[in-house]
Every structure is written in C-alpha cells, then in structure tokens.
Motif scaffolding. Sequence first.
Motif, mmCIF file in Angstrom:
data_model
loop_
_atom_site.group_PDB
_atom_site.id
_atom_site.type_symbol
_atom_site.label_atom_id
_atom_site.label_comp_id
_atom_site.label_asym_id
_atom_site.label_seq_id
_atom_site.Cartn_x
_atom_site.Cartn_y
_atom_site.Cartn_z
ATOM 1 N N SER A 74 0.851 -1.186 0.000
ATOM 2 C CA SER A 74 0.000 0.000 0.000
ATOM 3 C C SER A 74 0.887 1.236 0.000
ATOM 4 O O SER A 74 2.093 1.158 0.235
ATOM 5 N N GLY A 109 -5.649 13.591 -0.285
ATOM 6 C CA GLY A 109 -6.241 12.804 0.798
ATOM 7 C C GLY A 109 -7.358 11.899 0.301
ATOM 8 O O GLY A 109 -7.459 10.726 0.695
ATOM 9 N N GLU A 110 -8.199 12.432 -0.586
ATOM 10 C CA GLU A 110 -9.301 11.634 -1.144
ATOM 11 C C GLU A 110 -8.766 10.451 -1.941
ATOM 12 O O GLU A 110 -9.242 9.314 -1.790
ATOM 13 N N GLN A 133 -6.071 3.140 -0.483
ATOM 14 C CA GLN A 133 -5.930 2.281 0.689
ATOM 15 C C GLN A 133 -7.088 1.292 0.786
ATOM 16 O O GLN A 133 -6.900 0.119 1.140
ATOM 17 N N ALA A 134 -8.287 1.761 0.491
ATOM 18 C CA ALA A 134 -9.453 0.880 0.522
ATOM 19 C C ALA A 134 -9.316 -0.212 -0.538
ATOM 20 O O ALA A 134 -9.602 -1.389 -0.277
ATOM 21 N N ALA A 154 -5.800 9.066 -1.815
ATOM 22 C CA ALA A 154 -5.069 8.118 -0.969
ATOM 23 C C ALA A 154 -6.026 7.198 -0.224
ATOM 24 O O ALA A 154 -5.771 5.996 -0.092
ATOM 25 N N SER A 155 -7.129 7.737 0.257
ATOM 26 C CA SER A 155 -8.077 6.906 0.997
ATOM 27 C C SER A 155 -8.693 5.844 0.096
ATOM 28 O O SER A 155 -8.913 4.703 0.525
ATOM 29 N N LYS A 156 -8.954 6.211 -1.142
ATOM 30 C CA LYS A 156 -9.520 5.231 -2.075
ATOM 31 C C LYS A 156 -8.491 4.155 -2.436
ATOM 32 O O LYS A 156 -8.850 2.977 -2.580
#
Length: 405
Positions: A4, A291-292, A298-299, A294-296
């Motif tokens: 990741s 940030g948006e 990671q998911a 990166a969160s996707k």
Amino acid sequence: MTLSILPTFTTVQRKASHKHWVEVAHKTAEKLRADVVERDSANLPPFAAKKILQDSGLLPLNIPRSLGGEGLNLHEAFELVQIIARADNSTGQLLGYHYLFQVFPYLDIEGERAQQLATDSITNRWLFSSTGTPQGSQVQAQRVEGGYIINGLKPFATGSRVADQIFARVFTAEGDRIALLVDTTVDGVVLHDDWDVLGSRGTATNSIEFRDVFVAQEAVIADVGPTDADREVYKTLSTLGFQLLFGTVYLAAAEGAFLEALGYTRDTSRPWFHADVQKATDDPYIVRTYGELASKLQALSALVQQATDSLDWLISQGKEITLEQRSAVAENIVAAKITAHEVSLEVTQRVFDVTGARATKTELGLDRHWRDVRTHTLHDPVAYKCKELGTYLLNGELPVPSAYQ
C-alpha cells in the motif's frame, strides 16, 4: 501481503527468501522506470523489458520448490508483480501472466515430465504466455502420429510476441479441448507485430497464428474437457488467478500514477495565483484531493489483500474444494476487480488536477498510467462482473467456471 502507499504493520512475516526477491523486484522496477516513457512512446515489442526480467531472476520463482523453484505462492508472486507494475504496468502484466501460465501445467503433470519442464524453464529462463482470448475462432488440432498438427489465428495473445513458450488450449476434431505447450521458435508459429493501441503497449498483445505446427505428444499437458465447467473444481482456479491479477495491476497503475504525482507536486508544481499560498503543497484543494485519492487507494489495497488471502486459502485446500467455496472466493475477487476498475480510472486521470498543466508534457509520460488501465479494463466488461456479483448475492446463483468466471 498486498503493498500500500501508506506504511502498514502486520503480524504476518515474510520468508527470508521472499524478502530478498522483494528487494530484487524494487531494483528491477527502477531499471524499468528509467526508460519506460521512451519505450511506451516507441511502441516497440518489449524484448528489452523481457531481458531485464530474465536477468533479474524473477521468472522461475513460482515453480514448485520440489522441482527446483522457489515455490512462491500466489500472494508472494503478485506482490512482486505489483512492485514492477507500479513502475511499468505493461511489464508487470507480462510477469503476472507468466507466473500464471508457468504453473498451469503442474496441475496435470507430475514425476519426470514435471521435473523436466521445471528444469528447462529455469535453465532457459523461459517467459510463458498463451493463445489469449477464448473469444473468436479457436485453434484446431488434428491428431497425427506422435502428436498433433495445430492451425488457427488468435487476435489477442498477451506476451506472445516475446514469449518462449505458449500455453495453448486447442480443439480437436471431436470438439474436445487439450492443453499443450508450443515452442515459439518452431516452424509455423507466426508472431504478428500488430499491437498498436492506446495503452498497455508493452504487453505485446499481438495476434498469434499457427500454420501446420507440429506439437509432439510429450508437449501435451492434458485433456481439459469440452468446457471448464466439466473440469474438477480445483483445476478451474486459473480464471480466479487472472481476475485477481487484473485487479492487482490496476491497483499498481493507480499507485504508480499517485506516487509520481506526489513527487511532481512537491518538486515542480506551482500554486494557483488565487490560492494565496507560496507552495503548491500548501494549496488546500490539492491537499484535500491527495487525501481523497489516498483513501480510495488504501481501501482498494485492503480489498485486493482480502481477495488474495481468500484465493491463497482456496488453493491451500487442495483437491477437496467445493463449487460453493470456489464461488465465494470468486465473488471476493469480482468485488475487488470492480472496485479496481473504478478507482484506477479515477486516480490515474485525477492526478492531473493536483499536478497542473505542465504535467501533461509528453516527456513526463504521466498519462501512460491512465492509458494502461483504460485499455486493459476493457478486457472483460465490468458491467457483467457487477451482474455476476449481484446475481450471486440476490439469487444465490453460483458462477459457472469458464474463461471469465
């Protein structure tokens, strides 16, 4: 474990040998990254990339340890693919396809035949490929003394232009299918140089033609029956491996684009003059977008991890797996692939929102990540994957093993 973009901590420990190959994969990725933009622009068959893979020692790693290989499981092998595919998605795809086709024969052959194949693969540093898509006209096999004569044209066969061995499923006159290996250097194998597309240019997914090619009986792997639905369940896991591979390389393409964009924003991007900040890295909209994305990512990474764990578990169950177990794992992989399709397309195009107009320069090649996933996500329509998953959940309908399910 699936890699990741954020540091992760786990109780799962890599084997010492795998740690070594992870390091090798990172070094190999750096070599490939050095001229990936130039190679992509030139749209040449990936002979240079193949040579780098051969020299790295990565090719034979998932050959069973009992036969002289490292015996890497699917999870370990795909982690190496992910590392390569972040830098050069086409070459990552080649390696992933190779790993899958390299181990197919060992489902059906054993003893001296298996040992000879493993020894030849390691000694010759073979790159494996296949006849590609099951759609369209099929390769036909005619029984002759000592083996078969095969004829036919396949329009898309990933890696075949540079492969050493082709894993082929061909149809006999009786309508049955046999699996066999074809040496690409023998007479009658025509490797067309006709792969000229938007992305995934370095995958050598050209057409391949067989003109009266003789294949000796010793190269015949197995009679695989009329359809995959007729095979023993444990021998139908190759499709699940491919669907998982696709999700993995889409994730890697998105991560590659994201990481390149991060470096560009830090070092080169200029703030918009209405932003009232001195550095692009302080622009609140740029920061929020990273940030948006990166969160996707990671998911998606977690979802691919879950699907990989599920398939490794299924493989570990051996010959006793049931169709119900296979179906549950298949739909975990389907969920990962659907999400990978959507997230990879979004991330690879939105990175331009956080890098700016100058990042569209051809010499940077940042667009190659989007072109790669836009091309390869058309492999099998995602709408049918959504239908498959929904039907499984709503109606309890198990996917029938096939080339795409």
